[in-house]
Write an enzyme that holds these catalytic residues in place. Structure first.
Site, PDB file in Angstrom:
ATOM      1  N   GLU A 192      84.847  62.772   4.340  1.00 32.49           N
ATOM      2  CA  GLU A 192      85.396  61.684   3.553  1.00 32.49           C
ATOM      3  C   GLU A 192      84.298  60.748   3.045  1.00 32.49           C
ATOM      4  O   GLU A 192      84.320  60.311   1.890  1.00 32.49           O
ATOM      5  CB  GLU A 192      86.408  60.871   4.390  1.00 32.49           C
ATOM      6  CG  GLU A 192      87.592  61.673   4.898  1.00 32.49           C
ATOM      7  CD  GLU A 192      87.367  62.265   6.275  1.00 32.49           C
ATOM      8  OE1 GLU A 192      88.328  62.310   7.061  1.00 32.49           O
ATOM      9  OE2 GLU A 192      86.220  62.668   6.583  1.00 32.49           O
ATOM     10  N   HIS A 241      80.827  62.289   7.897  1.00 31.99           N
ATOM     11  CA  HIS A 241      82.047  63.062   7.730  1.00 31.99           C
ATOM     12  C   HIS A 241      82.302  63.368   6.252  1.00 31.99           C
ATOM     13  O   HIS A 241      81.733  62.735   5.359  1.00 31.99           O
ATOM     14  CB  HIS A 241      83.231  62.307   8.324  1.00 31.99           C
ATOM     15  CG  HIS A 241      83.267  62.331   9.822  1.00 31.99           C
ATOM     16  ND1 HIS A 241      84.237  61.720  10.564  1.00 31.99           N
ATOM     17  CD2 HIS A 241      82.426  62.918  10.735  1.00 31.99           C
ATOM     18  CE1 HIS A 241      84.023  61.915  11.853  1.00 31.99           C
ATOM     19  NE2 HIS A 241      82.927  62.632  11.979  1.00 31.99           N
ATOM     20  N   CYS A 285      86.500  56.580   9.423  1.00 33.26           N
ATOM     21  CA  CYS A 285      86.668  57.022   8.033  1.00 33.26           C
ATOM     22  C   CYS A 285      87.825  56.278   7.362  1.00 33.26           C
ATOM     23  O   CYS A 285      87.756  55.976   6.166  1.00 33.26           O
ATOM     24  CB  CYS A 285      86.897  58.533   7.973  1.00 33.26           C
ATOM     25  SG  CYS A 285      85.411  59.507   8.308  1.00 33.26           S
ATOM     26  N   CYS A 336      89.361  60.153  10.809  1.00 34.05           N
ATOM     27  CA  CYS A 336      89.202  59.410  12.058  1.00 34.05           C
ATOM     28  C   CYS A 336      89.326  57.913  11.761  1.00 34.05           C
ATOM     29  O   CYS A 336      89.443  57.501  10.608  1.00 34.05           O
ATOM     30  CB  CYS A 336      87.855  59.723  12.695  1.00 34.05           C
ATOM     31  SG  CYS A 336      86.425  59.116  11.746  1.00 34.05           S
TER      32      CYS A 336
END
Length: 388
Positions: free
Chosen positions: A263, A261, A293, A290
């Site tokens: 992040e 992801h 993350c 999420c």
């Protein structure tokens, strides 16, 4: 001389790590507008093994008979899938000593084992030569490769394949410039090695960031497609600003890739080579983090205790999933500010009325960040939105 488009995509993708090295070359003599084009890769048979750079210099390059007097300059551009190793760096320098009318502009897709001091030193010595320019490939370079080395050009190569390359390009350029800039600093004053602290490294990196200003601005169409609340794309964007204690500011962006992801991309690529100096980070995310993350963010903040993080999100990611809700609550309880972005239009800076321009202007009015004001309270509310 054309290269298969599948090979170009595989070998020059900065997120991949193929075993081969490919070298695409454009060569021009004097003031001629015509260029000679060729490509090579590592050469291996029963008797000889060459790296791509050495194979080109020793087996492919030939001086033109009319240029044997070295009265005509030769300009070479290399697009390399990997930066040269230390041995290749010295081979290139030896070649240039014998051919003082040749200049080589080297553009690399990724950096080869830069944790090795020998490879870093080789790159430093190569960059010191007045006959060499070395940099990381940008998107214009990729377009140039497609135009010159793919039969049918940009249309045939599916031009969108580089859409997610920018975060890796920027990270690699920072790493390379950090190697080369720190080399010049220590050459000018050898004793500075002992005095070089976090502030100096950050200052040097900021010089690099200023030089790359045009490359960290997101396009208006990408911003509208990913940040407007009625849009549900399959890409997550993270626009960030880092303010360091010495007044320096970094601004750039990341997106997700097939492996992780946005992040995590930020945490692993932006801070991997940065010393733990105090700073404040602001994220503008197209969706909230999420649950996984959120845990990675907390791990990062526990490692960098002198870093503060403020998050502005355009949309909520699966807020009815208890794992995502708990992740956001854990962030808030650990002093991470999370806010939902509103539709106020242009973002007037949160700091002394400064305007943050991280979106390329589309017209005279321009399109920039959306202002964020509404804080998230412990309970997360809002519409569900899918996230890749």
């Amino acid at each position: 001389m054309y290269i298969p488009k599948q090979v170009l995509k595989k070998q020059f993708d900065p997120f991949k790590s193929p075993r081969e090295t490919y070298l695409l070359c454009k060569l021009q003599w004097g003031e001629s507008k015509k260029s000679w084009k060729h490509w090579v890769k590592n050469y291996d048979d029963d008797d000889y093994y060459y790296h791509a750079e050495v194979y080109f210099l020793e087996e492919i390059f030939r001086m033109k008979p009319s240029c044997s007097s070295y009265a005509v300059n030769c300009s070479i551009t290399w697009y390399l899938s990997w930066s040269p190793c230390v041995n290749c760096c010295y081979k290139i320098l030896d070649f240039l000593k014998r051919h003082w009318n040749v200049n080589i502009d080297i553009r690399v897709a990724r950096l080869y084992f830069i944790d090795s001091e020998r490879n870093r030193r080789g790159l430093k010595k190569l960059a010191r030569s007045e006959q060499v320019n070395i940099n990381v490939m940008n998107k214009r370079d990729y377009k140039d490769c497609v135009k010159n080395f793919i039969r049918g050009g940009y249309v045939a190569a599916d031009g969108f394949w580089t859409v997610n390359f920018q975060p890796a390009i920027t990270a690699n350029r920072w790493k390379l410039r950090d190697i080369l800039e720190m080399f010049h600093l220590t050459e000018a004053n050898p004793s500075s090695t002992k005095r070089c602290d976090c502030e100096m490294i950050i200052t040097v990196s900021m010089v690099i960031a200023v030089q790359l200003e045009k490359e960290w601005k997101i396009q208006p169409k990408d911003f509208k497609r990913n940040y407007l609340p009625d849009q549900h794309p399959h890409v997550v964007y993270l626009l960030y600003e880092i303010r360091w204690r010495n007044g320096s500011i970094w601004r750039n962006w990341f997106s997700n890739n097939p492996n992780q992801h946005a992040e995590v991309n930020f945490l692993e690529n932006c801070f991997s080579a940065v010393p733990p100096a105090p700073c404040s980070i602001t994220w503008f995310l197209s969706t909230t983090p999420c649950g996984k993350c959120s845990r990675r963010i907390l791990e990062f903040l526990r490692t960098y205790r002198n870093v503060t993080l403020e998050i502005y999100a355009a949309k909520l990611f699966r807020h009815q999933d208890i794992r995502n809700r708990q992740g956001l609550c854990n962030l808030v309880m650990n002093r991470v500010t999370i806010r939902i972005m509103n539709l106020a239009g242009t973002l007037k800076g949160q700091h002394q009325g400064e305007e943050k321009k991280l979106v390329e202007p589309e017209d005279s009015a321009g399109h920039e960040y959306i202002q964020a004001e509404t804080p998230l309270k412990g309970q997360v509310t809002g519409d569900w939105t899918p996230r890749p």
